[in-house]
Design a protein around this motif. Structure first.
Motif, PDB file in Angstrom:
ATOM      1  N   GLU A 140       0.839  -1.202   0.000  1.00  0.00           N
ATOM      2  CA  GLU A 140       0.000   0.000   0.000  1.00  0.00           C
ATOM      3  C   GLU A 140       0.874   1.253   0.000  1.00  0.00           C
ATOM      4  O   GLU A 140       2.067   1.209   0.299  1.00  0.00           O
ATOM      5  N   ASP A 141       0.242   2.372  -0.337  1.00  0.00           N
ATOM      6  CA  ASP A 141       0.961   3.649  -0.232  1.00  0.00           C
ATOM      7  C   ASP A 141       1.299   3.921   1.222  1.00  0.00           C
ATOM      8  O   ASP A 141       0.528   3.549   2.129  1.00  0.00           O
ATOM      9  N   LEU A 146       3.371   7.630   8.735  1.00  0.00           N
ATOM     10  CA  LEU A 146       4.683   6.966   8.664  1.00  0.00           C
ATOM     11  C   LEU A 146       5.753   7.974   8.277  1.00  0.00           C
ATOM     12  O   LEU A 146       5.645   8.653   7.255  1.00  0.00           O
ATOM     13  N   ARG A 147       6.753   8.084   9.126  1.00  0.00           N
ATOM     14  CA  ARG A 147       7.860   9.009   8.848  1.00  0.00           C
ATOM     15  C   ARG A 147       8.776   8.384   7.801  1.00  0.00           C
ATOM     16  O   ARG A 147       9.339   7.316   8.001  1.00  0.00           O
ATOM     17  N   MET A 148       8.933   9.038   6.632  1.00  0.00           N
ATOM     18  CA  MET A 148       9.736   8.520   5.529  1.00  0.00           C
ATOM     19  C   MET A 148      11.178   8.991   5.679  1.00  0.00           C
ATOM     20  O   MET A 148      11.558  10.064   5.224  1.00  0.00           O
ATOM     21  N   THR A 149      11.973   8.170   6.322  1.00  0.00           N
ATOM     22  CA  THR A 149      13.398   8.466   6.507  1.00  0.00           C
ATOM     23  C   THR A 149      14.138   8.230   5.198  1.00  0.00           C
ATOM     24  O   THR A 149      13.618   7.555   4.278  1.00  0.00           O
ATOM     25  N   PRO A 150      15.368   8.753   5.075  1.00  0.00           N
ATOM     26  CA  PRO A 150      16.162   8.470   3.857  1.00  0.00           C
ATOM     27  C   PRO A 150      16.339   6.974   3.603  1.00  0.00           C
ATOM     28  O   PRO A 150      16.316   6.534   2.448  1.00  0.00           O
ATOM     29  N   SER A 151      16.492   6.195   4.660  1.00  0.00           N
ATOM     30  CA  SER A 151      16.671   4.752   4.482  1.00  0.00           C
ATOM     31  C   SER A 151      15.410   4.119   3.911  1.00  0.00           C
ATOM     32  O   SER A 151      15.463   3.252   3.029  1.00  0.00           O
ATOM     33  N   ILE A 180      13.498  -2.685   6.398  1.00  0.00           N
ATOM     34  CA  ILE A 180      12.586  -3.414   5.511  1.00  0.00           C
ATOM     35  C   ILE A 180      11.430  -4.000   6.318  1.00  0.00           C
ATOM     36  O   ILE A 180      10.254  -3.904   5.911  1.00  0.00           O
ATOM     37  N   ARG A 181      11.718  -4.582   7.474  1.00  0.00           N
ATOM     38  CA  ARG A 181      10.650  -5.149   8.309  1.00  0.00           C
ATOM     39  C   ARG A 181       9.695  -4.059   8.800  1.00  0.00           C
ATOM     40  O   ARG A 181       8.481  -4.269   8.892  1.00  0.00           O
ATOM     41  N   GLY A 182      10.236  -2.860   9.081  1.00  0.00           N
ATOM     42  CA  GLY A 182       9.372  -1.760   9.503  1.00  0.00           C
ATOM     43  C   GLY A 182       8.397  -1.355   8.404  1.00  0.00           C
ATOM     44  O   GLY A 182       7.216  -1.090   8.665  1.00  0.00           O
ATOM     45  N   GLY A 187       2.660  -2.103   6.076  1.00  0.00           N
ATOM     46  CA  GLY A 187       1.899  -2.469   4.886  1.00  0.00           C
ATOM     47  C   GLY A 187       2.458  -1.919   3.600  1.00  0.00           C
ATOM     48  O   GLY A 187       1.868  -2.111   2.521  1.00  0.00           O
ATOM     49  N   VAL A 188       3.583  -1.185   3.677  1.00  0.00           N
ATOM     50  CA  VAL A 188       4.157  -0.580   2.475  1.00  0.00           C
ATOM     51  C   VAL A 188       4.843  -1.643   1.616  1.00  0.00           C
ATOM     52  O   VAL A 188       4.903  -1.519   0.391  1.00  0.00           O
TER      53      VAL A 188
END
Length: 744
Positions: A140-141, A146-151, A180-182, A187-188
């Motif tokens: 999903e989007d 969800l905080r979109m960190t550089p990683s 990746i697990r986060g 759901g991303v």
């Protein structure tokens, strides 16, 4: 009053035939339980009860065979006596084309169909399919929370259209697995099962096109045309040694690849695959799948599945590769088709060359038989128009055929206690002095074929077989090459107890190596025999040493006679050219001619001319004269004329019955009973019973009968009736060998 429901017929239970990999004459019938009634189909692998145990088998159906091969139907059994199938296994089904082939082989050879199935099913069952790997795709989007960190942005940016494993995604994005697990927890990212990658790269038909001219180009175009027809045909590709037959039939493989179909190439020796694989890889830029007895369980499972799903586009293998489940076979090639090793002599006695043609016919695909010295059977089929015939009369690249000369051992004998004529010794010395390579050939393993006592004449014999024990001096043992019995060389004679009286009689390859070490002390010697070269890896290393010119003198058994290309080898010396001409084998002359012609063909395959020297005590023998003249066709024509009047193969049919028992009397009595019931009629003859040349083999006493019929008379119905007339006890075994190659 009887209730109406009791008068209604009971529902009919569905019956299925299940072929088990056991020596039953036909499939056994079972009933299908309710839970499997809609999911069970022919080819499925199932577990069924048999007595008190459980067995794995395959759901079978009746196959249409020629009338002369159709076996009698199994007896009818009431449904109430049948037991239910236990379970269906989660394994790929055995394809219909392979089931048809199994039935055909069983009917032709008169082998129990379950024993033919065993050759395929045991490989099918070996090992388990590993669980597919899990990978990540976009889900999903990202939610607004969800905080979109550089990683996290790097992970999403690294994802492509196809799933990626955690390790691959982490490496590409430069982010840890926790990131990746986060994303997955949010759901991303979504977890999916990844398709297993094919273990075999797809060969490229256009990778490195060969330069073919004249007869080579014509032959290649003819074979390509046969593949393009997508129809059954058989072509004999006959060419002198060094004429480029492999490169030509690889063009047929290229056409098969271009059509999206699968190709099978049978080789007589596993060892040959080393140099053959290099040629294949050079032509197509990828290696084919390989199938033989020395590959591991995992490789067997992967190859089986890849054949079934079509991802194994080309398979090169030994005769058992015929029983792989090809999805869409488009070409079957038998290289060195004349080789007797294509005949399996134990268990199911089948000739892989002949069954390869059946496999191709059932698949509607062309078959190609390849040889410099075709068998008389194949030549006769070509001459009568059953097979197409392509001939390559000259070597590739302008190389000339080697000159063949005889050394009359009566006029130029070796010194006492030695086996190399001075003429051959001088020729080897001259060759080595020019910086070229030489080969000595003797088709006999070990140090000496016979050990006897000088005092009493006792001969060291195998306790399990009527054969002499062969000395292997390096290991200090005496061996039987039939049953593998091994015993240390005794210090005293077992018969008269004389000390140090045992002496070696005759030469084996070890003895020739010892003599060569004394005659050519500076030469770097390599021994090529099944005792010293074990498996493709060791063979590849030996071939590499020869190619790098790290070897001066090659000493070998028949392993050196087949298909090798050693450009710096200019002299071949045959130590005992007469070996193989004795005995009652009707093919003795043909086989000796083929073997010596092939081994001589290793010489002079590049710019430098080659020479072949044959040591013989019978220089006037037709085989020796044919080798000198180089007229293989004339020799085979003469062989054909000798066999034609008595309708010997290929002008008639043969089948042998080999009766064996641990009791000599039981074997003899059973053979006599079969002899009294022998079939007769016009065009039918039975010879025997007589003791087999190997009258005792692995502790069993052996008798033989030989059925011979005219070409138009099938032997299978005759054999079935004959064997059904003579009841035999369990102490006696009868092996049926249709189209025998060996008469031991």
């Amino acid at each position: 009053m009887v209730q109406s429901s009791l008068l209604e017929p009971l529902p009919t239970r569905k019956r299925v035939a299940v072929l088990l990999p056991l020596p039953f004459p036909y499939p056994l019938e079972y009933v299908v339980p309710a839970g499997l009634s809609d999911s069970l189909a022919p080819g499925d692998v199932v577990v069924v009860p048999l007595g008190a145990r459980r067995e794995t088998g395959v759901v079978w159906e009746q196959t249409t065979l020629p009338p002369e091969l159709t076996p009698p139907p199994p007896p009818e059994i009431a449904s109430t006596r049948l037991r239910p199938v236990k379970e269906k296994l989660d394994l790929p089904p055995v394809p219909r084309a392979l089931r048809q082939f199994i039935d055909w082989v069983a009917a032709y050879t008169l082998a129990p169909p379950g024993m033919v199935l065993a050759m395929a099913l045991r490989s099918h069952m070996r090992g388990t399919q590993g669980a597919p790997a899990a990978g990540w795709v976009r889900g999903e989007d990202p939610p607004a929370t969800l905080r979109m960190t550089p990683s996290r942005k790097a992970v999403l940016g690294a994802l492509g259209e196809t799933p990626m494993t955690t390790a691959a995604l982490s490496e590409k994005a430069g982010a840890g697995a926790a990131v990746i697990r986060g994303l997955a927890d949010a759901g991303v990212l979504r977890s999916v099962l990844m398709a297993a990658p094919s273990p075999f790269a797809v060969p490229d038909a256009g990778h490195r096109l060969p330069v073919l001219e004249g007869e080579q180009d014509f032959a290649a175009r003819e074979l390509r045309a046969r593949v393009a027809e997508r129809a059954f045909s058989v072509t004999l590709l006959e060419g002198v040694t060094g004429s480029g037959k492999t490169e030509i039939y690889l063009e047929a493989v290229a056409e098969c690849l271009a059509a999206g179909r699968q190709a099978l190439v049978l080789l007589p020796e596993i060892a040959l695959s080393a140099q053959w694989m290099d040629r294949f890889t050079k032509r197509f830029g990828a290696r084919p799948a390989v199938w033989h007895s020395e590959i591991g369980q995992r490789a067997r499972r992967l190859t089986w599945n890849a054949c079934a799903d079509g991802s194994a586009r080309v398979v090169v293998g030994a005769r058992s590769a015929l029983f792989l489940p090809f999805r869409d076979p488009g070409l079957v090639i038998v290289d060195e088709e004349h080789e007797a090793i294509f005949k399996q002599e134990e268990g199911v006695m089948y000739n892989a060359r002949d069954m390869a043609i059946v496999r191709a016919r059932l698949a509607g695909a062309p078959a190609v038989l390849v040889s410099a010295t075709p068998s008389l059977e194949t030549l006769n089929n070509a001459e009568t128009g059953r097979y197409r015939h392509l001939v390559l009369p000259s070597r590739h690249g302008g190389a000339s055929m080697p000159e063949t000369r005889l050394i009359d051992m009566r006029e130029a004998p070796p010194p006492k206690g030695q086996f190399l004529s001075p003429v051959l010794v001088e020729a080897v010395k001259s060759t080595l002095a020019r910086g070229e390579q030489a080969m000595l050939f003797l088709n006999r393993r070990g140090y000496a074929p016979l050990t006897l006592c000088r005092k009493c004449g006792h001969r060291m014999e195998c306790p399990n077989c009527t054969s002499w024990l062969v000395e292997h001096r390096k290991r200090r043992v005496l061996c039987c090459h039939y049953c593998e019995y091994v015993t240390p060389v005794p210090e005293t004679c077992p018969a008269c107890e004389a000390e140090h009286s045992l002496t070696a009689i005759g030469p084996g390859i070890e003895r020739i190596t010892e003599e060569s070490g004394e005659a050519f002390p500076e030469a770097r010697i390599l021994v090529m025999a099944s005792d010293t070269i074990s498996g493709p890896a060791a063979t590849a290393e030996a071939v590499a040493k020869i190619s790098r010119r790290e070897v001066d003198l090659i000493i070998g058994t028949q392993i050196v006679a087949k298909g090798w290309h050693f450009p710096h080898l200019t002299l071949v010396g045959v130590v005992d050219a007469d070996l193989g001409l004795g005995g009652a084998d009707l093919r003795a002359g043909e086989r000796t001619m083929q073997l010596l012609h092939q081994v001589g063909g290793r010489a002079g395959r590049a710019e430098a001319p080659g020479e072949v020297l044959l040591q013989s005590f019978a220089p006037d023998h037709p085989v020796m004269q044919a080798l000198i003249s180089g007229d293989f066709a004339a020799f085979m024509a003469e062989e054909a004329e000798q066999r034609r009047p008595g309708f010997w193969p290929p002008f008639g049919r043969l089948a042998a019955l080999i009766i064996s028992s641990e009791s000599a009397d039981a074997a003899q009595n059973a053979a006599r009973a079969l002899g009294r019931a022998a079939p007769y009629g016009e065009g039918i003859e039975v010879m025997g019973p007589v003791p087999a040349p190997l009258a005792i083999l692995r502790g069993r006493h052996r008798q033989r009968l030989l059925l011979r019929t005219q070409r138009t008379i099938a032997v299978q119905p005759i054999l079935r009736r004959w064997l059904a007339e003579v009841p035999l006890t369990s102490a006696v075994r009868v092996d049926v060998d249709v189209d025998p190659v060996s008469f031991l």
